[in-house]
Write an enzyme that holds these catalytic residues in place. Sequence first.
Site, short mmCIF file in Angstrom:
data_model
loop_
_atom_site.label_atom_id
_atom_site.label_comp_id
_atom_site.label_asym_id
_atom_site.label_seq_id
_atom_site.Cartn_x
_atom_site.Cartn_y
_atom_site.Cartn_z
N TYR A 78 0.84 -1.21 0.00
CA TYR A 78 0.00 0.00 0.00
C TYR A 78 0.87 1.25 0.00
CZ TYR A 78 -3.74 3.26 0.99
OH TYR A 78 -4.64 4.30 0.89
N PHE A 130 -7.99 20.35 -25.52
CA PHE A 130 -8.24 18.92 -25.55
C PHE A 130 -9.43 18.67 -24.62
CE2 PHE A 130 -8.12 14.51 -24.34
CZ PHE A 130 -8.25 13.97 -25.61
N THR A 131 -10.28 17.72 -25.01
CA THR A 131 -11.58 17.54 -24.36
C THR A 131 -11.49 17.44 -22.83
OG1 THR A 131 -11.34 15.19 -24.83
CG2 THR A 131 -12.64 16.49 -26.39
N ASP A 221 1.46 19.25 -21.52
CA ASP A 221 0.74 17.98 -21.65
C ASP A 221 1.70 17.09 -22.45
OD1 ASP A 221 -0.69 15.77 -22.38
OD2 ASP A 221 -2.59 16.84 -22.61
N LYS A 264 -0.52 6.37 -23.64
CA LYS A 264 -0.06 6.65 -25.01
C LYS A 264 1.44 6.37 -25.11
CE LYS A 264 -4.07 9.13 -24.84
NZ LYS A 264 -4.92 9.22 -23.64
N ARG A 388 -13.67 13.86 -34.48
CA ARG A 388 -12.96 14.95 -33.81
C ARG A 388 -13.38 16.24 -34.50
NH1 ARG A 388 -10.56 13.17 -28.92
NH2 ARG A 388 -12.79 13.49 -28.75
N PHE A 454 -19.27 13.64 -26.67
CA PHE A 454 -18.88 12.69 -27.73
C PHE A 454 -18.78 11.26 -27.22
CE2 PHE A 454 -14.49 12.07 -26.40
CZ PHE A 454 -14.29 13.17 -25.57
N1 PM9 Z 1 -6.76 11.04 -25.13
C1 PM9 Z 1 -7.54 9.94 -27.08
O1 PM9 Z 1 -8.16 9.01 -27.59
C2 PM9 Z 1 -8.45 9.22 -24.84
C3 PM9 Z 1 -9.64 9.91 -24.30
S1 PM9 Z 1 -10.47 11.07 -25.31
C4 PM9 Z 1 -11.13 10.14 -26.52
O2 PM9 Z 1 -6.86 10.74 -27.73
C5 PM9 Z 1 -4.31 14.33 -24.24
C6 PM9 Z 1 -3.54 15.08 -25.25
C7 PM9 Z 1 -5.01 13.20 -24.57
C8 PM9 Z 1 -5.76 12.50 -23.58
C9 PM9 Z 1 -6.54 11.38 -23.89
C10 PM9 Z 1 -5.72 13.00 -22.25
C11 PM9 Z 1 -6.49 12.33 -21.16
C12 PM9 Z 1 -4.99 14.12 -21.97
N2 PM9 Z 1 -4.30 14.77 -22.96
O3 PM9 Z 1 -7.55 9.40 -21.36
O4 PM9 Z 1 -7.48 10.36 -19.12
O5 PM9 Z 1 -4.99 12.79 -25.83
O6 PM9 Z 1 -5.62 8.94 -19.87
O7 PM9 Z 1 -5.88 11.15 -20.83
C13 PM9 Z 1 -7.55 10.09 -25.65
P1 PM9 Z 1 -6.69 9.88 -20.27
#
Ligand code: PM9
Length: 478
Positions: A78, A130-131, A221, A264, A388, A454
């Site tokens: 933990y 970014f979303t 980011d 990623k 997108r 979306f």
């Molecule tokens: N990106 C993508 O498919 C997954 C979720 S939105 C469809 O591109 C950036 C530049 C991203 C991103 C996620 C996140 C969030 C932050 N910044 O999905 O929470 O492309 O791990 O990361 C997606 P998490």
Amino acid sequence: MRIIDNIPNSWCEPWKIKTIEHISLSTREEREAALEAAGWNTFLLPSRLVFIDLLTDSGTNAMSDEQWAAIMTGDEAYAGSKDFERLEAVVQEVYGYKHLIPTHQGRGAEHILSQTLIRKGQYVPGNMYFTTTKFHQEYAGGIFEDVIVDEAFDPNLEFPFKGNIDIDKLDALVKRVGPEQIAYVSLETNVNMCGGQPISMANARALHEYCSKRGILVMLDATRAVENCYFIKTREPGYADKSIADILHELCGYTDGCTISGKKDCLVNIGGFLALRDDKLALRARELLVAFEGLQTYGGMAGRDMGAMAVGILESLHYDYIRARVEQVAYLGKRLDSFGVPIVRPYGGHAIYLNAKQILPHVPQEKYPAQRIAGELYLEAGVRSMERGIVSAGRDHDGNEYKPALELVRLTLPRRVYTQSHLDVVSEACARVCKRADSINGLKMVHEPGSLRFFQARFEPLGVPAPGAKKAMAAASR
Ligand code: PM9
């Protein structure tokens, strides 16, 4: 024997396949039923009915044998896991930040960062939204302001660093509201919403110079920073002979911290982190971490996942790996080009983006042309992609739909998963959809969630467009 003079010098992946997962193509009838049940939203399709899955590169990576070994030796204590120490050492060495704050994925890090730094009513300028990032900035009371260069909005323009921040736009905002009203500048690498387009080192350096003089923080980011560094190495003068690791270190050096979705670049299936230089900020962020994610030495991750991420980060820096990764995306781009399919230029780092406005010029943006094409591509060949454009952009505070300049369909390549033949199938399916574009109409939204719509919105298809609709729309838009 007659050997040609100009023998090509091809690249290939620096790995071979040890385990495979079976995939099969469903029937057209099965796909029609699945798409209808999913309300024409590719996020709502069951993956077992998808043949080639280019929805996202997020968490869809294939891990290496050494990463799986790290999974098996993960320390699930933990508190004080050895895998936290391992990941912390890698993050400090590779990215150069002192404090590692592990989270369950990127948006966990965005949540902690936004709650740590943003006061209600402050601005957060960034290079295109970014979303999830914008969601957390606004959730914390911030106001996002787009300060990306104008080149980003032209999908047909060949420009090497479309992700750059326009320092003049930033300066205008700072002069208008005052530097104390800027929470921080949000600098994304390989900007997702404009086609996976990189920032240059010169731009990051200029931004650092501008912000440090005014006491403004810059938060990176770094989700696709390694892929961005490949573009710096191959496109920016002075970087051809530098290693990816050195380029990444320099890039991070111009910033005060970063958020990362480890799903990623870091070559894992789950995880993320916030990393910071400043001791006081890190203290504040950790207080939030233990409330929203988990203890400071695991945050939102299992020990085994931190171990796999530490290995993945080091693997991602190998030049042969990153070249194969980005050039595989370019392979898909070239194939689509050869068929005449309209795509965003230059090719992105993690995805190729179809230009829906050019493919369906007769479908107005408020009838969701990109969302429709994503559905059609699934019907055509079981290929899953993602909208997108206007659906992703959502609504402003007055309830009006944003109408982004770019209306795109993203074909996102998971890392180390698909071969060139998969991409041949994908590109041919795209060409076939484009070939029958005249008979494709838009969609009507029938369910709209209040935020990040979306992911869960539902649609119904509109009937076949009236004859001549394409010509009339094209004339109207001239
Ligand atoms: N990106 C993508 O498919 C997954 C979720 S939105 C469809 O591109 C950036 C530049 C991203 C991103 C996620 C996140 C969030 C932050 N910044 O999905 O929470 O492309 O791990 O990361 C997606 P998490």
